[in-house]
Write a protein that holds these residues in place. Structure first.
Motif, mmCIF file in Angstrom:
data_model
loop_
_atom_site.group_PDB
_atom_site.id
_atom_site.type_symbol
_atom_site.label_atom_id
_atom_site.label_comp_id
_atom_site.label_asym_id
_atom_site.label_seq_id
_atom_site.Cartn_x
_atom_site.Cartn_y
_atom_site.Cartn_z
ATOM 1 N N GLY A 78 85.244 28.201 27.870
ATOM 2 C CA GLY A 78 84.873 27.648 29.155
ATOM 3 C C GLY A 78 85.332 28.516 30.294
ATOM 4 O O GLY A 78 86.169 29.385 30.114
ATOM 5 N N PRO A 79 84.742 28.355 31.424
ATOM 6 C CA PRO A 79 83.581 27.492 31.604
ATOM 7 C C PRO A 79 82.343 28.116 30.955
ATOM 8 O O PRO A 79 82.308 29.315 30.723
ATOM 9 N N GLY A 80 81.366 27.318 30.688
ATOM 10 C CA GLY A 80 80.120 27.830 30.145
ATOM 11 C C GLY A 80 79.741 27.302 28.786
ATOM 12 O O GLY A 80 78.637 27.511 28.332
ATOM 13 N N CYS A 81 80.643 26.600 28.113
ATOM 14 C CA CYS A 81 80.265 25.969 26.849
ATOM 15 C C CYS A 81 79.643 24.626 27.200
ATOM 16 O O CYS A 81 80.165 23.894 28.024
ATOM 17 N N GLY A 82 78.520 24.302 26.577
ATOM 18 C CA GLY A 82 77.798 23.112 27.009
ATOM 19 C C GLY A 82 77.476 22.140 25.909
ATOM 20 O O GLY A 82 77.498 22.465 24.730
ATOM 21 N N VAL A 83 77.178 20.934 26.336
ATOM 22 C CA VAL A 83 76.721 19.873 25.449
ATOM 23 C C VAL A 83 75.397 19.376 26.028
ATOM 24 O O VAL A 83 75.268 19.226 27.239
ATOM 25 N N HIS A 84 74.391 19.179 25.167
ATOM 26 C CA HIS A 84 73.043 18.862 25.628
ATOM 27 C C HIS A 84 72.353 17.887 24.693
ATOM 28 O O HIS A 84 72.680 17.809 23.521
ATOM 29 N N ILE A 85 71.356 17.191 25.217
ATOM 30 C CA ILE A 85 70.455 16.389 24.390
ATOM 31 C C ILE A 85 69.217 17.242 24.142
ATOM 32 O O ILE A 85 68.677 17.849 25.063
ATOM 33 N N HIS A 86 68.788 17.293 22.877
ATOM 34 C CA HIS A 86 67.589 18.050 22.510
ATOM 35 C C HIS A 86 66.480 17.089 22.089
ATOM 36 O O HIS A 86 66.709 15.922 21.814
ATOM 37 N N THR A 87 65.277 17.592 22.007
ATOM 38 C CA THR A 87 64.106 16.768 21.723
ATOM 39 C C THR A 87 63.974 16.346 20.272
ATOM 40 O O THR A 87 63.282 15.385 19.967
ATOM 41 N N GLY A 88 64.614 17.034 19.348
ATOM 42 C CA GLY A 88 64.472 16.732 17.924
ATOM 43 C C GLY A 88 65.172 15.459 17.511
ATOM 44 O O GLY A 88 65.963 14.881 18.252
ATOM 45 N N THR A 89 64.894 15.024 16.288
ATOM 46 C CA THR A 89 65.507 13.807 15.749
ATOM 47 C C THR A 89 66.161 14.060 14.395
ATOM 48 O O THR A 89 66.339 13.142 13.606
ATOM 49 N N THR A 90 66.535 15.309 14.136
ATOM 50 C CA THR A 90 67.188 15.652 12.878
ATOM 51 C C THR A 90 68.146 16.815 13.095
ATOM 52 O O THR A 90 67.970 17.616 14.013
ATOM 53 N N CYS A 91 69.148 16.892 12.236
ATOM 54 C CA CYS A 91 70.059 18.035 12.210
ATOM 55 C C CYS A 91 69.965 18.746 10.861
ATOM 56 O O CYS A 91 70.818 19.537 10.506
ATOM 57 N N SER A 92 68.925 18.448 10.095
ATOM 58 C CA SER A 92 68.777 19.045 8.777
ATOM 59 C C SER A 92 68.058 20.388 8.813
ATOM 60 O O SER A 92 68.135 21.144 7.854
ATOM 61 N N ASP A 93 67.358 20.701 9.920
ATOM 62 C CA ASP A 93 66.572 21.927 10.014
ATOM 63 C C ASP A 93 66.655 22.438 11.453
ATOM 64 O O ASP A 93 66.229 21.743 12.390
ATOM 65 N N ALA A 94 67.197 23.641 11.645
ATOM 66 C CA ALA A 94 67.371 24.199 12.985
ATOM 67 C C ALA A 94 66.055 24.289 13.749
ATOM 68 O O ALA A 94 66.027 24.132 14.972
ATOM 69 N N ASP A 95 64.952 24.520 13.062
ATOM 70 C CA ASP A 95 63.651 24.624 13.730
ATOM 71 C C ASP A 95 63.170 23.285 14.284
ATOM 72 O O ASP A 95 62.276 23.249 15.132
ATOM 73 N N LEU A 96 63.759 22.174 13.827
ATOM 74 C CA LEU A 96 63.319 20.852 14.266
ATOM 75 C C LEU A 96 64.247 20.205 15.297
ATOM 76 O O LEU A 96 63.980 19.105 15.760
ATOM 77 N N VAL A 97 65.328 20.909 15.668
ATOM 78 C CA VAL A 97 66.248 20.365 16.673
ATOM 79 C C VAL A 97 65.566 20.331 18.040
ATOM 80 O O VAL A 97 65.761 19.408 18.815
ATOM 81 N N GLY A 98 64.740 21.292 18.331
ATOM 82 C CA GLY A 98 63.967 21.315 19.568
ATOM 83 C C GLY A 98 64.746 21.827 20.761
ATOM 84 O O GLY A 98 65.913 22.194 20.675
ATOM 85 N N GLY A 99 64.058 21.838 21.888
ATOM 86 C CA GLY A 99 64.657 22.306 23.133
ATOM 87 C C GLY A 99 65.342 21.176 23.879
ATOM 88 O O GLY A 99 65.414 20.052 23.411
ATOM 89 N N HIS A 100 65.832 21.487 25.068
ATOM 90 C CA HIS A 100 66.503 20.486 25.887
ATOM 91 C C HIS A 100 65.551 19.337 26.203
ATOM 92 O O HIS A 100 64.383 19.543 26.497
ATOM 93 N N TYR A 101 66.089 18.124 26.170
ATOM 94 C CA TYR A 101 65.299 16.934 26.466
ATOM 95 C C TYR A 101 65.551 16.487 27.906
ATOM 96 O O TYR A 101 66.694 16.348 28.322
ATOM 97 N N TRP A 102 64.511 16.288 28.639
ATOM 98 C CA TRP A 102 64.576 15.650 29.945
ATOM 99 C C TRP A 102 63.186 15.223 30.368
ATOM 100 O O TRP A 102 62.196 15.738 29.898
ATOM 101 N N ALA A 103 63.156 14.216 31.247
ATOM 102 C CA ALA A 103 61.872 13.723 31.746
ATOM 103 C C ALA A 103 62.062 13.361 33.220
ATOM 104 O O ALA A 103 63.122 12.885 33.605
ATOM 105 N N PRO A 104 61.124 13.575 34.053
ATOM 106 C CA PRO A 104 59.841 14.196 33.749
ATOM 107 C C PRO A 104 59.983 15.703 33.570
ATOM 108 O O PRO A 104 60.870 16.323 34.144
ATOM 109 N N ALA A 105 59.128 16.251 32.763
ATOM 110 C CA ALA A 105 59.214 17.664 32.394
ATOM 111 C C ALA A 105 58.978 18.606 33.566
ATOM 112 O O ALA A 105 59.332 19.775 33.489
#
Length: 136
Positions: free
Chosen positions: A84-111
């Motif tokens: 730190g500073p600079g280490c972050g915690v985020h919500i991503h669009t995916g619904t699994t932690c079993s596959d890195a390709d399915l974690v998705g990007g940052h989640y927010w709305a409206p896009a």
């Protein structure tokens, strides 16, 4: 973009009834002064899929929110020490932690608004042992 080391899936909390040992999924709600029901989501954090470093990440997240307000609390262990500073915690669009390709990007709305996960509010500082707690 930093190295992703931890992942957890946000779920509604489980309640256990007094007469049964079986856990039942239920939506935990709280009432505010405006009578708006708040929802609660929790995640247990483990190692990010395909992460091959030396860190053994664990922790938990609790998010309470309604249509107007979000309260985000986290507790992490096994993170990079002194980060730190600079280490972050985020919500991503995916619904699994079993596959890195399915974690998705940052989640927010409206896009069409600025990504809230790339500001100083969602960053943390870890201690000498790699522990970090925070709320925003």
């Amino acid at each position: 973009d930093g190295v992703r080391v931890g992942c957890g899936v946000l779920l509604e909390p489980e309640k256990t009834s007094k007469g049964s040992k079986k856990a039942k999924k239920s939506q935990k709600t709280k009432k505010t002064k405006s009578s708006t029901a708040q929802r609660v989501l929790n995640a247990v954090i483990g190692t990010y899929p395909d992460y091959d470093g030396d860190l053994i990440v664990s922790g938990d997240i609790e998010i309470t929110f309604d249509e107007y307000v979000i309260d985000f609390r986290f507790n992490g262990k096994g993170l990079e020490a002194g980060c730190g500073p600079g280490c972050g915690v985020h919500i991503h669009t995916g619904t699994t932690c079993s596959d890195a390709d399915l974690v998705g990007g940052h989640y927010w709305a409206p896009a069409d608004t600025e990504d809230p996960w790339i500001n100083d509010v969602t960053y943390y500082d870890s201690d000498y042992f790699g522990n970090a707690i925070g709320q925003f």
